[in-house]
Scaffold this motif. Structure first.
Motif, PDB file in Angstrom:
ATOM      1  N   UNK A 172      54.838  52.768  47.854  1.00 48.25           N
ATOM      2  CA  UNK A 172      53.584  52.225  48.369  1.00 48.25           C
ATOM      3  C   UNK A 172      53.399  50.798  47.904  1.00 48.25           C
ATOM      4  N   UNK A 173      53.006  49.932  48.829  1.00 53.86           N
ATOM      5  CA  UNK A 173      52.407  48.642  48.515  1.00 53.86           C
ATOM      6  C   UNK A 173      51.021  48.675  49.143  1.00 53.86           C
ATOM      7  N   UNK A 174      50.006  48.507  48.336  1.00 49.71           N
ATOM      8  CA  UNK A 174      48.643  48.568  48.847  1.00 49.71           C
ATOM      9  C   UNK A 174      47.848  47.354  48.432  1.00 49.71           C
ATOM     10  N   UNK A 175      47.008  46.871  49.333  1.00 48.73           N
ATOM     11  CA  UNK A 175      46.111  45.746  49.047  1.00 48.73           C
ATOM     12  C   UNK A 175      44.688  46.197  49.331  1.00 48.73           C
ATOM     13  N   UNK A 176      43.771  45.801  48.468  1.00 50.79           N
ATOM     14  CA  UNK A 176      42.382  46.199  48.641  1.00 50.79           C
ATOM     15  C   UNK A 176      41.469  45.059  48.208  1.00 50.79           C
ATOM     16  N   UNK A 177      40.393  44.849  48.986  1.00 49.09           N
ATOM     17  CA  UNK A 177      39.444  43.780  48.675  1.00 49.09           C
ATOM     18  C   UNK A 177      38.067  44.180  49.202  1.00 49.09           C
ATOM     19  N   UNK A 178      37.031  43.709  48.544  1.00 44.71           N
ATOM     20  CA  UNK A 178      35.671  43.900  49.040  1.00 44.71           C
ATOM     21  C   UNK A 178      35.315  42.732  49.936  1.00 44.71           C
ATOM     22  N   UNK A 179      34.822  43.026  51.147  1.00 40.86           N
ATOM     23  CA  UNK A 179      34.482  41.971  52.100  1.00 40.86           C
ATOM     24  C   UNK A 179      33.343  42.448  52.993  1.00 40.86           C
ATOM     25  N   UNK A 180      32.301  41.645  53.077  1.00 43.39           N
ATOM     26  CA  UNK A 180      31.140  41.953  53.913  1.00 43.39           C
ATOM     27  C   UNK A 180      30.554  43.326  53.594  1.00 43.39           C
ATOM     28  N   UNK A 181      30.514  43.661  52.330  1.00 45.98           N
ATOM     29  CA  UNK A 181      29.916  44.910  51.901  1.00 45.98           C
ATOM     30  C   UNK A 181      30.754  46.151  52.131  1.00 45.98           C
ATOM     31  N   UNK A 186      43.780  45.540  35.542  1.00 45.51           N
ATOM     32  CA  UNK A 186      45.183  45.384  35.169  1.00 45.51           C
ATOM     33  C   UNK A 186      46.112  45.270  36.379  1.00 45.51           C
ATOM     34  N   UNK A 187      45.581  45.340  37.575  1.00 44.48           N
ATOM     35  CA  UNK A 187      46.411  45.265  38.775  1.00 44.48           C
ATOM     36  C   UNK A 187      46.788  43.823  39.086  1.00 44.48           C
ATOM     37  N   UNK A 195      41.930  37.843  52.865  1.00 37.29           N
ATOM     38  CA  UNK A 195      40.687  37.415  53.509  1.00 37.29           C
ATOM     39  C   UNK A 195      40.023  36.263  52.752  1.00 37.29           C
ATOM     40  N   UNK A 196      40.845  35.348  52.266  1.00 35.13           N
ATOM     41  CA  UNK A 196      40.330  34.185  51.561  1.00 35.13           C
ATOM     42  C   UNK A 196      39.836  34.487  50.163  1.00 35.13           C
ATOM     43  N   UNK A 197      40.120  35.676  49.655  1.00 37.83           N
ATOM     44  CA  UNK A 197      39.696  36.076  48.318  1.00 37.83           C
ATOM     45  C   UNK A 197      40.905  36.552  47.530  1.00 37.83           C
ATOM     46  N   UNK A 198      40.662  36.923  46.287  1.00 43.75           N
ATOM     47  CA  UNK A 198      41.694  37.528  45.464  1.00 43.75           C
ATOM     48  C   UNK A 198      41.578  39.041  45.560  1.00 43.75           C
ATOM     49  N   UNK A 199      42.502  39.649  46.318  1.00 46.06           N
ATOM     50  CA  UNK A 199      42.527  41.092  46.427  1.00 46.06           C
ATOM     51  C   UNK A 199      43.389  41.694  45.331  1.00 46.06           C
ATOM     52  N   UNK A 200      43.395  43.028  45.263  1.00 48.87           N
ATOM     53  CA  UNK A 200      44.168  43.747  44.252  1.00 48.87           C
ATOM     54  C   UNK A 200      45.395  44.381  44.891  1.00 48.87           C
ATOM     55  N   UNK A 201      46.510  44.361  44.153  1.00 48.81           N
ATOM     56  CA  UNK A 201      47.779  44.888  44.645  1.00 48.81           C
ATOM     57  C   UNK A 201      48.127  46.168  43.894  1.00 48.81           C
ATOM     58  N   UNK A 202      48.377  47.240  44.645  1.00 49.54           N
ATOM     59  CA  UNK A 202      48.735  48.537  44.081  1.00 49.54           C
ATOM     60  C   UNK A 202      50.180  48.858  44.457  1.00 49.54           C
TER      61      UNK A 202
END
Length: 214
Positions: free
Chosen positions: A174-183, A140-141, A147-154
């Protein structure tokens, strides 16, 4: 004798076939060349290969170097575009691969990048808990380029409790961004006075989109 008579005939047939001219083809359409038609840039940097063109042109126009010597002073692993004049490099800090501040004086906020393990949802839950807010499912975020992907915004507002012995503060955001990259999980957090953070929302998104590994 039969084998001797057969071999020259076979050879002659192969030569005859190989000497045929290809059929002529008339060109009836044309198209604009794309990057797929170009010769690969063997010595291109990772920035030149992977940064969005508009971000790359902004870095070049600002005089910042693509090897990170000016664009990311204080970071040995990342390059990025500082989106406003009041974004400054800060001293190195544990667990922060990029460490920045924005604003001035006691009201200055912070922006920092970290790389860690764990899952997406547990990290997002912890961020919400630091603001005493109800968590939200990852699905729902909001999304943003990271990093060339679709990250999530908190996003969260209220009293911020950073933990680790640091005092809490009211009226924070807070504005936060999170993404999975290279494990691993790559995160960027902007924390500061609510009005200042909200006013820099577009700058935050632009900064996250400009991030690239060296």
């Amino acid at each position: 004798m039969k084998a001797r008579a057969f071999l020259p005939v076979l050879f002659f047939g192969l030569v005859t076939v190989s000497c045929r001219k290809p059929d002529e083809v008339e060109i009836s359409e044309t198209r604009v060349l794309t990057t797929l038609d170009e010769e690969p840039a063997v010595n291109a940097t990772s920035s030149e290969q992977f940064l969005p063109p508009e971000v790359l042109s902004q870095i070049q126009a600002s005089g910042q170097s693509l090897d990170g010597s000016e664009a990311a002073a204080g970071s040995s692993a990342w390059i990025y575009l500082l989106p406003a004049a009041d974004w400054k490099e800060a001293d190195k800090a544990p667990m922060r691969e990029v460490n920045l501040t924005f604003g001035d004086g006691e009201q200055a906020g912070e922006v920092y990048l970290s790389v860690s393990g764990g899952g997406l949802q547990p990290n997002v839950d912890r961020w919400y808990r630091q603001f005493g807010a109800d968590t939200q499912p990852i699905a729902e975020l909001g999304r943003l380029e990271f990093l060339g992907k679709q990250g999530y915004l908190v996003e969260a507002t209220g009293r911020y409790e950073p933990g680790m012995g640091r005092p809490g503060k009211d009226g924070q955001a807070l504005l936060g961004a999170i993404v999975e990259d290279q494990g691993r999980l790559v995160t960027v957090k902007m924390i500061g006075p609510e009005a200042d953070v909200q006013a820099r929302r577009e700058q935050f998104v632009k900064f996250v989109a400009s991030l690239a590994r060296k």
